[in-house]
Design a protein around this motif. Sequence first.
Motif, PDB file in Angstrom:
ATOM      1  N   LEU A  71       0.832  -1.199   0.000  1.00  0.00           N
ATOM      2  CA  LEU A  71       0.000   0.000   0.000  1.00  0.00           C
ATOM      3  C   LEU A  71       0.869   1.253   0.000  1.00  0.00           C
ATOM      4  CD1 LEU A  71      -2.955   1.030   0.237  1.00  0.00           C
ATOM      5  CD2 LEU A  71      -2.628   1.062   2.707  1.00  0.00           C
ATOM      6  N   ARG A  72       1.891   1.241   0.832  1.00  0.00           N
ATOM      7  CA  ARG A  72       2.808   2.378   0.901  1.00  0.00           C
ATOM      8  C   ARG A  72       3.530   2.574  -0.432  1.00  0.00           C
ATOM      9  NH1 ARG A  72       5.562   0.607   4.818  1.00  0.00           N
ATOM     10  NH2 ARG A  72       7.321  -0.223   3.638  1.00  0.00           N
ATOM     11  N   ASP A  73       4.011   1.495  -1.024  1.00  0.00           N
ATOM     12  CA  ASP A  73       4.749   1.606  -2.280  1.00  0.00           C
ATOM     13  C   ASP A  73       3.868   2.090  -3.427  1.00  0.00           C
ATOM     14  OD1 ASP A  73       6.908   0.680  -0.872  1.00  0.00           O
ATOM     15  OD2 ASP A  73       6.833  -1.358  -1.662  1.00  0.00           O
ATOM     16  N   GLU A  74       2.577   1.805  -3.362  1.00  0.00           N
ATOM     17  CA  GLU A  74       1.649   2.266  -4.394  1.00  0.00           C
ATOM     18  C   GLU A  74       1.354   3.750  -4.246  1.00  0.00           C
ATOM     19  OE1 GLU A  74      -1.315   2.782  -7.283  1.00  0.00           O
ATOM     20  OE2 GLU A  74       0.115   1.137  -7.061  1.00  0.00           O
ATOM     21  N   TRP A  75       1.119   4.202  -3.022  1.00  0.00           N
ATOM     22  CA  TRP A  75       0.604   5.545  -2.822  1.00  0.00           C
ATOM     23  C   TRP A  75       1.673   6.600  -2.566  1.00  0.00           C
ATOM     24  CZ3 TRP A  75      -4.187   7.391  -3.664  1.00  0.00           C
ATOM     25  CH2 TRP A  75      -5.192   6.445  -3.914  1.00  0.00           C
ATOM     26  N   MET A  76       2.776   6.235  -1.936  1.00  0.00           N
ATOM     27  CA  MET A  76       3.763   7.256  -1.583  1.00  0.00           C
ATOM     28  C   MET A  76       4.320   7.995  -2.802  1.00  0.00           C
ATOM     29  SD  MET A  76       4.872   8.636   1.207  1.00  0.00           S
ATOM     30  CE  MET A  76       4.916   7.430   2.530  1.00  0.00           C
ATOM     31  N   PRO A  77       4.707   7.311  -3.879  1.00  0.00           N
ATOM     32  CA  PRO A  77       5.191   8.071  -5.039  1.00  0.00           C
ATOM     33  C   PRO A  77       4.145   9.024  -5.609  1.00  0.00           C
ATOM     34  CG  PRO A  77       5.774   5.743  -5.227  1.00  0.00           C
ATOM     35  CD  PRO A  77       4.808   5.862  -4.095  1.00  0.00           C
ATOM     36  N   ARG A  78       2.891   8.666  -5.499  1.00  0.00           N
ATOM     37  CA  ARG A  78       1.833   9.527  -6.002  1.00  0.00           C
ATOM     38  C   ARG A  78       1.705  10.789  -5.153  1.00  0.00           C
ATOM     39  NH1 ARG A  78      -3.454   5.916  -6.864  1.00  0.00           N
ATOM     40  NH2 ARG A  78      -4.161   7.915  -7.747  1.00  0.00           N
ATOM     41  N   LEU A  79       1.861  10.648  -3.849  1.00  0.00           N
ATOM     42  CA  LEU A  79       1.806  11.820  -2.977  1.00  0.00           C
ATOM     43  C   LEU A  79       2.988  12.754  -3.215  1.00  0.00           C
ATOM     44  CD1 LEU A  79      -0.334  10.054  -1.505  1.00  0.00           C
ATOM     45  CD2 LEU A  79       0.567  10.950   0.640  1.00  0.00           C
ATOM     46  N   SER A 109       4.539  13.220  -6.013  1.00  0.00           N
ATOM     47  CA  SER A 109       4.545  13.744  -7.377  1.00  0.00           C
ATOM     48  C   SER A 109       4.188  15.234  -7.391  1.00  0.00           C
ATOM     49  CB  SER A 109       3.538  12.975  -8.235  1.00  0.00           C
ATOM     50  OG  SER A 109       3.364  13.600  -9.498  1.00  0.00           O
ATOM     51  N   ARG A 110       4.745  15.943  -8.354  1.00  0.00           N
ATOM     52  CA  ARG A 110       4.411  17.362  -8.528  1.00  0.00           C
ATOM     53  C   ARG A 110       3.446  17.578  -9.693  1.00  0.00           C
ATOM     54  NH1 ARG A 110       9.202  21.455  -6.676  1.00  0.00           N
ATOM     55  NH2 ARG A 110       9.947  20.267  -4.876  1.00  0.00           N
ATOM     56  N   ASP A 111       2.860  16.506 -10.162  1.00  0.00           N
ATOM     57  CA  ASP A 111       1.818  16.622 -11.181  1.00  0.00           C
ATOM     58  C   ASP A 111       0.469  16.796 -10.494  1.00  0.00           C
ATOM     59  OD1 ASP A 111       3.649  16.247 -13.238  1.00  0.00           O
ATOM     60  OD2 ASP A 111       3.440  14.064 -13.155  1.00  0.00           O
ATOM     61  N   SER A 127     -10.440  14.547  -3.497  1.00  0.00           N
ATOM     62  CA  SER A 127      -9.112  13.974  -3.281  1.00  0.00           C
ATOM     63  C   SER A 127      -9.125  12.501  -3.682  1.00  0.00           C
ATOM     64  CB  SER A 127      -8.689  14.126  -1.819  1.00  0.00           C
ATOM     65  OG  SER A 127      -8.585  15.490  -1.457  1.00  0.00           O
ATOM     66  N   ASP A 128      -7.958  11.967  -3.948  1.00  0.00           N
ATOM     67  CA  ASP A 128      -7.875  10.603  -4.472  1.00  0.00           C
ATOM     68  C   ASP A 128      -8.041   9.540  -3.398  1.00  0.00           C
ATOM     69  OD1 ASP A 128      -6.981  11.120  -7.404  1.00  0.00           O
ATOM     70  OD2 ASP A 128      -5.696  12.411  -6.196  1.00  0.00           O
ATOM     71  N   LYS A 145      -3.715   7.153 -12.296  1.00  0.00           N
ATOM     72  CA  LYS A 145      -3.087   8.447 -12.076  1.00  0.00           C
ATOM     73  C   LYS A 145      -1.706   8.289 -11.439  1.00  0.00           C
ATOM     74  CE  LYS A 145      -5.436  11.762 -10.161  1.00  0.00           C
ATOM     75  NZ  LYS A 145      -6.403  12.570  -9.371  1.00  0.00           N
ATOM     76  N   ALA A 146      -0.772   9.133 -11.865  1.00  0.00           N
ATOM     77  CA  ALA A 146       0.574   9.080 -11.310  1.00  0.00           C
ATOM     78  C   ALA A 146       0.708   9.944 -10.061  1.00  0.00           C
ATOM     79  CB  ALA A 146       1.589   9.531 -12.357  1.00  0.00           C
ATOM     80  N   SER A 147      -0.280  10.783  -9.803  1.00  0.00           N
ATOM     81  CA  SER A 147      -0.230  11.689  -8.656  1.00  0.00           C
ATOM     82  C   SER A 147      -1.475  11.483  -7.798  1.00  0.00           C
ATOM     83  CB  SER A 147      -0.157  13.140  -9.133  1.00  0.00           C
ATOM     84  OG  SER A 147      -1.315  13.471  -9.886  1.00  0.00           O
ATOM     85  N   ALA A 148      -1.448  12.047  -6.600  1.00  0.00           N
ATOM     86  CA  ALA A 148      -2.611  11.916  -5.720  1.00  0.00           C
ATOM     87  C   ALA A 148      -2.592  13.009  -4.664  1.00  0.00           C
ATOM     88  CB  ALA A 148      -2.626  10.550  -5.036  1.00  0.00           C
ATOM     89  N   LEU A 149      -3.788  13.430  -4.285  1.00  0.00           N
ATOM     90  CA  LEU A 149      -3.997  14.242  -3.096  1.00  0.00           C
ATOM     91  C   LEU A 149      -4.769  13.398  -2.098  1.00  0.00           C
ATOM     92  CD1 LEU A 149      -5.013  17.684  -4.660  1.00  0.00           C
ATOM     93  CD2 LEU A 149      -2.771  17.014  -3.781  1.00  0.00           C
TER      94      LEU A 149
END
Length: 560
Positions: free
Chosen positions: A162-170, A172-174, A236-237, A183-187
């Motif tokens: 779960l962490r590996d999926e979501w942390m890069p999205r958080l 991201s500066r997109d 938010s995502d 989506k590659a980014s998330a709020l």
Amino acid sequence: MISTHEVANQVPPRTDVDEFAANVPLVEAVARWGRAGRAGGGRAGSGAPAASDLHAVGRTVGSAAFQRDAERANTHAPVLHTHDRWGRRIDEVEYDDAYHRVIAHAVAAGAHTSAAADPGPGANADRAAAFLLFAQVEPGHACPVSMTHAAVPVLEHAASALRDEWMPRLLSRDYEPDLVPGKASALVGMAMTEKQGGSDVRANTTLAERRGAGDAGWGAEYGLTGHKWFCSAPMSDAFLVLAQAPHGLSCFLVPRVLPGGERNVFRIQRLKDKLGNRSNASSEIELDGTSGWLVGDEGRGVATIVQMVTRTRLDCVIGTAAGMRQSVAEAAWHVRHRSAFGALLVDQPAMSAVVADLALESEAATLTAMRLARSYDDDADGAEQAFRRLATAVAKYQVCKRGAGHAAEALECLGGNGYTEAFPLARRYREQPLLAIWEGSGNVIALDVLRVLAREPEAFDAFFAEVGAAAGASRVFDAALADTRSLVREAATLSPDAAASVARELTERLALVLQASLLLRFSPSPVAEAFVRSRLGREGGAQYGALPRGVDVGAILARA
């Protein structure tokens, strides 16, 4: 039409300025605690200077285009669409394009998670400065930006997948506003409070039932059923949600879009009709078998999510400082360009004293916010972590409570113009009370200070070690520091009810000696002297502008 007059003696627009360069206390704070200069506590800073990036942010938020977007995002409020035209449930909120442009700028600048993406001494001060600059001009978008920043340490407790999926999205500066798969980014937002409990989240009734016998994929999956009374930024995502699991109140990550691409059950019942914060949608939601993944241990929901709460409290302090800076900047601009009774307003002692007093409050808030942000860097030792545990609470109480009155006085400097929605201070006046309420209103915070006193006395030792660094610089300060220490000792001996009766006084005194200590050490002497004499020595009057006799108003105004 017949021309009856010419427009004269109206203040020119305050646009196309570098808001970072114009904010002298902030520039100095970044040089002191950010990557560009030495770090707090005498530790050397590291990493590339952030000044050039912050000047770029300052020019962005100071542009006429950004200011127009800030106004439009608030005058064209979000609209809820519960169903599409064919009757299918969609639960989406439509924002004006201006809002998306504003938040896209903030995310691109790393105002959300740059300190986590590139950690190191000074990283949080740099991020705080960027966050402050954006929130100064448009505060509503700062809510999801702040929550995403605050979600990072909580996700460290999630299952690795779960962490590996979501942390890069958080990180991201997109920015992608739509709820779409892949989506590659998330709020990330949060949903904690319910109708019956409010701040008392242990009274929550939302239930979480385990699905399946074992862990797979993102970890332990649960079905959540219940409601949340306040859920901000519902587009938010994902959300960190508290719910009652078999072993007690627990924390869950609830995505809007499930791993297979379908929508999660997330029923937006209505949007709140709020006093301010109009650009940011806040909603009531219903969960009905909604999929959520456990973060942390069952029964440890409050302990898990407290990191998010703490960092959003930090951002409440930064956000209030941002609002104070906007108020001072607009008031100072007005009085330097408006004449009345034969002279510029700034040259009239009664008005110059008011703006100088507003600037004192703003500078104290800015230094407090930036010093706090520095304490959240990953090089913080045990003493620094203990300091921030207490200092975040006392600053959240005092700085945020001062915000509304500060905005009202600044608005008054503009006269009738200030009271109209055509100028930004009316919007700011409606905004500032939110930050005193969000993440713990006054009594919640003051009682939290008492809990620290009872459970973590080392936090008070660390706090007074920091504050005491200014000892000897002012007799008024030394006396106030001694009185505050005495009140702490007294409160520690009182019964719970008796201690609660002095909790607000204690918290206010702690905050004021912290602010005074920072000003005495890091601000010019006219600023520090005026603050110490007026706030600690109680010289002058209770209202803004009733400064002690003999303070150097001109020197204070020069920094405004």
